[in-house]
Design a protein around this motif. Structure first.
Motif, mmCIF file in Angstrom:
data_model
loop_
_atom_site.group_PDB
_atom_site.id
_atom_site.type_symbol
_atom_site.label_atom_id
_atom_site.label_comp_id
_atom_site.label_asym_id
_atom_site.label_seq_id
_atom_site.Cartn_x
_atom_site.Cartn_y
_atom_site.Cartn_z
ATOM 1 N N UNK A 162 0.916 -1.063 0.000
ATOM 2 C CA UNK A 162 0.099 0.076 -0.018
ATOM 3 C C UNK A 162 0.905 1.516 -0.050
ATOM 4 N N UNK A 163 1.947 1.206 0.830
ATOM 5 C CA UNK A 163 2.920 2.389 0.917
ATOM 6 C C UNK A 163 3.440 2.771 -0.514
ATOM 7 N N UNK A 164 4.086 1.758 -1.099
ATOM 8 C CA UNK A 164 4.682 1.895 -2.381
ATOM 9 C C UNK A 164 3.611 2.311 -3.551
ATOM 10 N N UNK B 115 -5.800 0.598 -4.608
ATOM 11 C CA UNK B 115 -7.286 -0.047 -4.738
ATOM 12 C C UNK B 115 -7.040 -1.422 -4.045
ATOM 13 N N UNK B 116 -6.285 -2.160 -4.989
ATOM 14 C CA UNK B 116 -6.035 -3.738 -4.847
ATOM 15 C C UNK B 116 -5.329 -3.721 -3.348
ATOM 16 N N UNK B 117 -4.558 -2.965 -3.177
ATOM 17 C CA UNK B 117 -3.829 -2.964 -1.846
ATOM 18 C C UNK B 117 -4.837 -3.169 -0.598
ATOM 19 N N UNK B 118 -5.774 -2.042 -0.680
ATOM 20 C CA UNK B 118 -6.855 -1.742 0.247
ATOM 21 C C UNK B 118 -7.501 -3.171 0.305
ATOM 22 N N UNK B 119 -7.941 -3.469 -0.945
ATOM 23 C CA UNK B 119 -8.891 -4.880 -0.986
ATOM 24 C C UNK B 119 -8.155 -5.915 -0.351
#
Length: 127
Positions: free
Chosen positions: A98-100, A111-115
């Motif tokens: 998410x940071x990256x 969005x994919x990281x949050x998912x």
């Protein structure tokens, strides 16, 4: 070219050893192959075996400076870690992804990281 990657991944899975990816000369192809191999392990119910190839893929992508791939591979690693019970590691991997994504201002990857973060937090009982 994609067929060559799939062949190596399939041979590695059926033969057992993890050394065949080294025969590819391009490190981005090596990372892609390792990620594909790890996904095969993960989706065939062997998430513990998936963690090592995911970690190697992340390392290769980092060495190449391919932060987009690092983020993707970390999300994949997070899923394998979660399924194998390494819940804190799973959360750490997806938070790094998410940071990256945010540093790159890649909203789709964010969005994919949050998912991916949602199930990791839920597995740990964090709301």
């Amino acid at each position: 070219m994609v067929c060559a990657h799939l062949t190596v991944a399939c041979l590695t899975v059926t033969a057992g050893p993890l050394f065949l990816w080294k025969y590819l000369k391009d490190t981005s192809h090596q990372a892609w192959t390792l990620n594909s191999l790890a996904r095969v392990y993960r989706f065939s119910g062997q998430p513990e075996q998936a963690k090592r190839p995911f970690c190697l893929a992340v390392e290769l992508a980092e060495n190449e400076g391919r932060q987009d791939n690092v983020s993707e591979y970390l999300r994949n690693l997070s899923g394998a870690q979660r399924l194998s019970g390494a819940l804190r590691a799973s959360q750490a991997s997806v938070c790094r992804a998410l940071q990256i994504s945010r540093e790159r201002e890649d909203h789709s990857a964010e969005a994919r990281s949050l998912q991916t973060l949602g199930p990791s937090l839920a597995a740990r009982g964090i709301e």
